[in-house]
Design a protein around this motif. Sequence first.
Motif, PDB file in Angstrom:
ATOM      1  N   ALA A   1      -6.979  -5.479  11.661  1.00 41.60           N
ATOM      2  CA  ALA A   1      -6.003  -4.466  12.069  1.00 41.60           C
ATOM      3  C   ALA A   1      -5.300  -3.861  10.851  1.00 41.60           C
ATOM      4  CB  ALA A   1      -4.977  -5.084  13.018  1.00 41.60           C
ATOM      5  N   GLU A   2      -4.995  -4.693   9.863  1.00 43.50           N
ATOM      6  CA  GLU A   2      -4.364  -4.184   8.640  1.00 43.50           C
ATOM      7  C   GLU A   2      -5.312  -3.265   7.871  1.00 43.50           C
ATOM      8  OE1 GLU A   2      -2.708  -7.245   6.222  1.00 43.50           O
ATOM      9  OE2 GLU A   2      -1.301  -7.933   7.765  1.00 43.50           O
ATOM     10  N   ALA A   3      -6.611  -3.571   7.912  1.00 43.55           N
ATOM     11  CA  ALA A   3      -7.595  -2.701   7.254  1.00 43.55           C
ATOM     12  C   ALA A   3      -7.632  -1.333   7.925  1.00 43.55           C
ATOM     13  CB  ALA A   3      -8.974  -3.352   7.298  1.00 43.55           C
ATOM     14  N   VAL A   4      -7.568  -1.320   9.258  1.00 50.01           N
ATOM     15  CA  VAL A   4      -7.513  -0.052  10.001  1.00 50.01           C
ATOM     16  C   VAL A   4      -6.237   0.707   9.640  1.00 50.01           C
ATOM     17  CG1 VAL A   4      -7.245   0.973  12.304  1.00 50.01           C
ATOM     18  CG2 VAL A   4      -8.929  -0.839  11.937  1.00 50.01           C
ATOM     19  N   LEU A   5      -5.130  -0.011   9.591  1.00 47.37           N
ATOM     20  CA  LEU A   5      -3.848   0.618   9.287  1.00 47.37           C
ATOM     21  C   LEU A   5      -3.841   1.188   7.869  1.00 47.37           C
ATOM     22  CD1 LEU A   5      -1.062   1.149  10.529  1.00 47.37           C
ATOM     23  CD2 LEU A   5      -0.283  -0.998   9.514  1.00 47.37           C
ATOM     24  N   ARG A   6      -4.484   0.495   6.941  1.00 45.51           N
ATOM     25  CA  ARG A   6      -4.542   0.958   5.545  1.00 45.51           C
ATOM     26  C   ARG A   6      -5.249   2.315   5.477  1.00 45.51           C
ATOM     27  NH1 ARG A   6      -3.864  -1.653   0.875  1.00 45.51           N
ATOM     28  NH2 ARG A   6      -3.783  -3.634   1.991  1.00 45.51           N
ATOM     29  N   VAL A   7      -6.385   2.435   6.157  1.00 43.67           N
ATOM     30  CA  VAL A   7      -7.122   3.707   6.182  1.00 43.67           C
ATOM     31  C   VAL A   7      -6.283   4.781   6.865  1.00 43.67           C
ATOM     32  CG1 VAL A   7      -9.179   4.889   7.065  1.00 43.67           C
ATOM     33  CG2 VAL A   7      -9.369   2.566   6.169  1.00 43.67           C
ATOM     34  N   SER A   8      -5.608   4.402   7.951  1.00 41.82           N
ATOM     35  CA  SER A   8      -4.804   5.356   8.711  1.00 41.82           C
ATOM     36  C   SER A   8      -3.645   5.888   7.887  1.00 41.82           C
ATOM     37  CB  SER A   8      -4.275   4.676   9.981  1.00 41.82           C
ATOM     38  OG  SER A   8      -3.577   5.589  10.784  1.00 41.82           O
ATOM     39  N   VAL A   9      -2.978   5.023   7.144  1.00 44.22           N
ATOM     40  CA  VAL A   9      -1.855   5.447   6.292  1.00 44.22           C
ATOM     41  C   VAL A   9      -2.338   6.414   5.218  1.00 44.22           C
ATOM     42  CG1 VAL A   9      -0.191   4.662   4.565  1.00 44.22           C
ATOM     43  CG2 VAL A   9      -0.426   3.412   6.708  1.00 44.22           C
ATOM     44  N   THR A  10      -3.462   6.090   4.594  1.00 38.88           N
ATOM     45  CA  THR A  10      -4.006   6.957   3.553  1.00 38.88           C
ATOM     46  C   THR A  10      -4.329   8.344   4.088  1.00 38.88           C
ATOM     47  OG1 THR A  10      -4.955   5.029   2.431  1.00 38.88           O
ATOM     48  CG2 THR A  10      -5.839   7.180   1.832  1.00 38.88           C
ATOM     49  N   ALA A  11      -4.833   8.403   5.319  1.00 36.53           N
ATOM     50  CA  ALA A  11      -5.232   9.688   5.909  1.00 36.53           C
ATOM     51  C   ALA A  11      -4.061  10.454   6.512  1.00 36.53           C
ATOM     52  CB  ALA A  11      -6.293   9.456   6.989  1.00 36.53           C
ATOM     53  N   ASN A  12      -2.916   9.774   6.708  1.00 34.87           N
ATOM     54  CA  ASN A  12      -1.796  10.407   7.419  1.00 34.87           C
ATOM     55  C   ASN A  12      -0.456  10.055   6.781  1.00 34.87           C
ATOM     56  OD1 ASN A  12      -3.189  11.394  10.171  1.00 34.87           O
ATOM     57  ND2 ASN A  12      -3.952   9.335   9.730  1.00 34.87           N
TER      58      ASN A  12
END
Length: 286
Positions: free
Chosen positions: A180-191
Amino acid sequence: MSFRKYREALYIEREYPLMKEPPRMDFLVIKKEKDTVIDNAVGKIFRKHNVVENKNPNDSLNSDVVWKVIGYAGLYKGLAEHVNEIPAEELTISIFRNRCPRELFKEWKREGMEVSHPYSGVYYVKGVVSLPLQIIVANELEGEEFLSLRMLMPGVKEKEIRKFLSYMNTLQDLGDRRDAEAVLRVSVTANVEMYEKAGREDEMVNQVVWRLFGDEIEKEVEEKLSGSVEEAIEKAVADEKVSNIRSIMGKFHLTEQEAMNALDIPPYQQAKYTEELSKKVEYKKG
């Protein structure tokens, strides 16, 4: 001998390099137990071996890109240890992207391919390759089960951020939390900007996101601000030079070229200033 009479029209390369570097598995392979049925819109097509490509939101999706992914699937099958270890009837291809590739779909339909839309965000394509092929448009997917996929793409909504963080708080398994943290990391970078906004309005978002990725967000913001400042300075310098060129032209009755030479503007930059001068003249006339 067979092609001798056509030799003037043919060019033969004895060794054609398909890749500049050795092939790497830059795609995801999802392996499924044969008897397991995945009952959701994305997984219904899945067989035992499923090649999945997640396209960068900034990359276009055209027919050549699709064929590259088809090539990945061919390499995955062909590089197995034993002949037909991965049967074609057990292989599928899925391409994930943020927006619907409407132009590509139009092109395929003109060429006689069949594009169907059985579920929201899911497009099946027949006729390009014999393997089952689907295009997944993340921002069209509906339902909480696809929340993590939508989180990976630009344009995530504040309510989805809060929902995903609430879901993270329910996870007990360490591996699940890392995923879940890996998903969140990508999401933060994109947004980045959306997470900043959400953090100002919701303390839970602020605490979780800044605790995990605060340093990265600050670095991203600094880089964007730095880029904006550099662009502003560059524009101001260019505007000043254009003003100086025009002033010299009027004062000494010089041509644009003579004025730029007098200001020691390098020849490779002069075309840019000539264009800027013409824009200003057009604006003044209007």
